[in-house]
Design an enzyme around this catalytic site. Structure first.
Site, PDB file in Angstrom:
ATOM      1  N   GLY A 150      22.709   9.180 -32.195  1.00  0.00           N
ATOM      2  CA  GLY A 150      22.323   9.896 -30.982  1.00  0.00           C
ATOM      3  C   GLY A 150      22.883   9.264 -29.726  1.00  0.00           C
ATOM      4  O   GLY A 150      23.138   9.964 -28.733  1.00  0.00           O
ATOM      5  N   ALA A 151      23.092   7.950 -29.754  1.00  0.00           N
ATOM      6  CA  ALA A 151      23.641   7.273 -28.584  1.00  0.00           C
ATOM      7  C   ALA A 151      25.066   7.745 -28.285  1.00  0.00           C
ATOM      8  O   ALA A 151      25.491   7.781 -27.128  1.00  0.00           O
ATOM      9  CB  ALA A 151      23.615   5.763 -28.790  1.00  0.00           C
ATOM     10  N   GLY A 175       0.813  -1.201   0.000  1.00  0.00           N
ATOM     11  CA  GLY A 175       0.000   0.000   0.000  1.00  0.00           C
ATOM     12  C   GLY A 175       0.848   1.253   0.000  1.00  0.00           C
ATOM     13  O   GLY A 175       1.903   1.326  -0.625  1.00  0.00           O
ATOM     14  N   GLY A 176       0.395   2.253   0.741  1.00  0.00           N
ATOM     15  CA  GLY A 176       1.116   3.519   0.803  1.00  0.00           C
ATOM     16  C   GLY A 176       2.527   3.384   1.348  1.00  0.00           C
ATOM     17  O   GLY A 176       3.387   4.223   1.062  1.00  0.00           O
TER      18      GLY A 176
END
Length: 521
Positions: free
Chosen positions: A407-408, A172-173
C-alpha cells in the site's frame, strides 16, 4: 505658535508616545529577557523604510478592574504592511511591554483589519506572537476577539500564506491562531505554547512539568509536531521567515517566484549511481540525494526534527520552487507511520493549495506494523496522505529509488493516483512485499515440510527469493504496464525532473465541484 502647528506638535508627541509602547522600563525588561520589542522585530523583518503602520492610536474600551486608568496607544499590538524583498506582506507583532501583550477586543480588531487587507490584496500575513493570553479584565470580549481572529485564519487558509513566529508565551486560546496558520516558528528557551500551564497541570493531573517541557520549542518540533521550526535567536527566526517566503507565491492565484539559476539543468551527478547499497536492507541518507539534484544543493526542510523517517522540504529545480516529499531510509528504514503520514499529508496539501509542483522520492518498505500503530489509527492517518496525493492537482513527479512495497507504493504518488510522470531507478523494487515475506506467503506449505531440513530449506528459500526478485522486485514489471514512464540512470535524475517540470508547466486539472472534501481526520 499657530494653532495648526500646535496640533502637529501634539501629533508628533503622540507618535513618540505610541512608539514607546509600555515605556522605557518595560522595554528594558524585555531586552533583559533576551527578547526584542514588537517594533524592533518588524524593523528586522521588513525592507528598510517600507513599514506603513495602522491604528497607532487605538486604545482599549474596557473600564472594569481599574482599566479606565490606563489607555496605552496601540493597545499591545503593532500592525501594518510593508515589503520583504520588494514583495508586499501584512504583519502584526504583539507588544509584551503593554499589559503583557494580552489580547483585548481592540487588539483583535487591529489584527483582524490587517488579515482582512491581506486577503483582499492577496499577500502573505505574518504574526509575531508574544502575549500573556486573553485580557482577563475584558471577560467574554477577549474571547470574542480570539474567535474573530480564528475565523479569519480559517478563511485565509489556502488563499494566502500565513506564518506565525512565537517569540514569547502563547497559552490558552491564543495557541489556536498559530495552529491554524501554515507554519509555526518557535524560539528556543523564551517561547512556549500550551493550552493549560504547568500550575493547572499540577492541580489537575499531579504532574510536575516545566514550561519548556510542557510547551517549549524543542518539544513541539520533535514530539508533538505542532511547530515546524525551532530557532536559537529571534534574528534566525526573522531570517527564516524571509527564506520561507522566497519559495512561496503571494496567494493561491499566483505561481511562486522564479529565481535566477546558476546551476546547470544538464548537470550530471555521478555519485547517485553509487548511492544505493548492494544490500537492500542497508540504509543511506536521502538528504544526500536531495542535495545532489536540487539547485546548488540548497533546500529548506520543514518539520526536520519530527517524523524523521520522511523528509518534507522546499527546493528549486532550474529556479522553479517545488515541494519535495522523500522517504528517509536512514530513520526507521523510511517506513510510513502515523506521524510521517500526517506530516507529509499536511505538506502535500499546502503545496497543492499554493501551486507548488510536488516531487516525490520513494524508498518505502511499507507501513509500520504493531499494536501501537493500529490502536493509534494508522489506517486513518495513512489515508490522510493517500487523500492528499489523490486530491492534489499540481504537477506531480515521482522517482522510485529502491523499495516501493504494498500500500505504501500506492500512497507515495504512484501513477494510479494521478502521478503525472513516474520514473524509477534500475535499483527500484516495486512489489506487493519484499521477497522474503512473499516467499513465506507463497510457499508456506513447502517451507513447513522442509522444517526439519534446514540446509534444503535455506536453499529453497534462496531459489524462490531469486525467482521472485527477478520477476517482481524490479522496475521493469511496473514499466510493462505503463505504471512507470521510464527507468532512468540515477545520475540523470536532476535533468529528467527539470524536463518533466517544464513539460507540466501548462497542466490543467480540476477536481469535481463540491462544497469541500471530507478528508479522514
Amino acid at each position: 505658535m499657530s494653532e495648526i502647528q500646535a496640533k502637529i506638535n501634539k501629533l508628533i508627541e503622540n507618535r513618540e508616545t505610541a512608539r514607546m509602547g509600555g515605556g522605557q522600563k518595560r522595554i528594558e525588561a524585555q531586552h533583559a529577557k533576551g527578547k526584542y520589542t514588537a517594533r524592533e522585530r518588524i524593523q528586522m523583518l521588513l525592507d528598510e523604510g517600507s513599514f506603513e503602520e495602522f491604528d497607532m492610536f487605538v486604545t482599549h474600551r474596557c473600564y472594569d478592574f481599574g482599566m479606565d486608568r490606563s489607555h496605552t496607544f496601540g493597545d499591545g499590538v503593532v500592525t501594518g504592511y510593508g515589503t520583504i524583498g520588494g514583495r508586499l506582506v501584512y504583519v502584526f507583532a504583539q507588544d509584551f511591554t503593554v499589559t503583557a501583550g494580552s489580547l483585548s477586543l481592540s487588539m483583535s480588531d487591529k489584527i483582524c483589519k490587517v488579515m482582512d487587507l491581506a486577503m483582499r490584496n492577496g499577500a502573505p500575513c505574518i504574526g509575531l506572537n508574544d502575549s500573556g493570553g486573553a485580557r482577563i479584565q475584558e471577560g467574554v470580549n477577549a474571547l470574542a476577539g480570539y474567535a474573530n481572529i480564528f475565523q479569519r485564519n480559517v478563511m485565509a487558509s489556502g488563499v494566502i500564506p500565513q506564518i506565525s513566529a512565537i517569540f514569547g508565551p502563547c497559552a490558552g486560546g491564543a495557541v489556536y491562531s498559530p495552529a491554524l496558520t501554515d507554519f509555526i516558528i518557535m524560539k528556543k528557551q523564551t517561547s512556549n505554547m500550551f493550552l493549560t500551564g504547568p500550575k493547572v497541570v499540577k492541580t489537575v493531573t499531579g504532574e510536575d512539568v516545566t514550561q519548556e517541557q510542557l510547551g517549549g520549542a524543542t518539544m513541539h518540533t520533535t514530539r508533538s509536531g505542532v511547530a515546524q521550526f525551532a530557532v536559537d535567536t529571534e534574528e534566525e527566526g526573522i531570517s527564516l521567515i524571509k527564506n520561507l517566503l522566497s519559495y512561496l507565491p503571494q496567494n493561491n492565484m499566483e505561481d511562486a517566484p522564479l529565481a535566477v539559476c546558476t546551476d546547470a539543468a544538464t548537470r550530471l551527478e555521478d555519485s547517485l549511481n553509487e548511492i544505493i547499497p548492494d544490500n537492500i536492507n542497508k540504509p543511506y541518507d536521502m538528504a544526500e540525494v536531495i542535495r545532489a539534484i536540487v539547485d546548488n544543493g540548497e533546500y529548506l526542510e520543514q518539520a526536520a526534527g519530527y517524523a524523521k523517517n520522511i523528509i518534507t522540504c522546499f527546493a528549486r529545480f532550474n529556479g522553479q520552487p517545488v515541494g519535495i516529499i522523500a522517504n528517509q531510509p536512514k530513520y526507521m528504514a523510511g517506513v510510513l507511520d502515523i506521524n510521517a503520514s500526517r506530516k507529509a499529508a499536511r505538506f502535500v496539501r499546502f503545496c497543492d493549495a499554493f501551486n507548488l509542483p510536488i516531487v516525490t522520492l520513494v524508498d518505502v518498505p511499507g507501513f509500520l506494523p504493531g499494536t501501537t500503530q493500529e490502536y493509534g489509527g494508522v489506517i486513518t492517518h495513512g489515508a490522510k496522505l493517500l487523500f492528499a496525493y489523490c486530491e492534489a492537482t499540481v504537477p506531480k513527479i515521482t522517482v522510485t529509488l529502491r523499495k516501493a512495497y504494498g500500500g505504501a507504493y500506492i500512497v507515495m504518488s504512484s501513477k494510479h493516483i494521478r502521478g503525472d510522470i513516474n520514473y524509477a531507478w534500475p535499483s527500484a523494487e516495486i512489489a506487493v512485499m519484499g521477497a522474503s515475506g512473499a516467499v513465506e506467503v507463497l510457499y508456506g506449505k513447502e517451507l513447513k515440510e522442509l522444517a526439519e531440513k534446514p540446509e534444503e530449506r535455506a536453499a529453497f528459500i534462496a531459489e524462490k527469493e531469486k525467482e521472485y526478485n527477478d520477476k517482481f522486485s524490479n522496475p521493469y514489471n511496473a514499466a510493462r504496464y505503463g505504471y512507470i514512464d521510464d527507468v532512468i540512470e540515477p545520475r540523470n535524475t536532476r535533468f529528467r525532473i527539470i524536463r518533466a517540470l517544464q513539460s507540466l508547466a501548462t497542466k490543467r486539472l480540476q477536481n469535481p465541484p463540491k462544497k469541500h472534501s471530507n478528508i479522514p481526520l
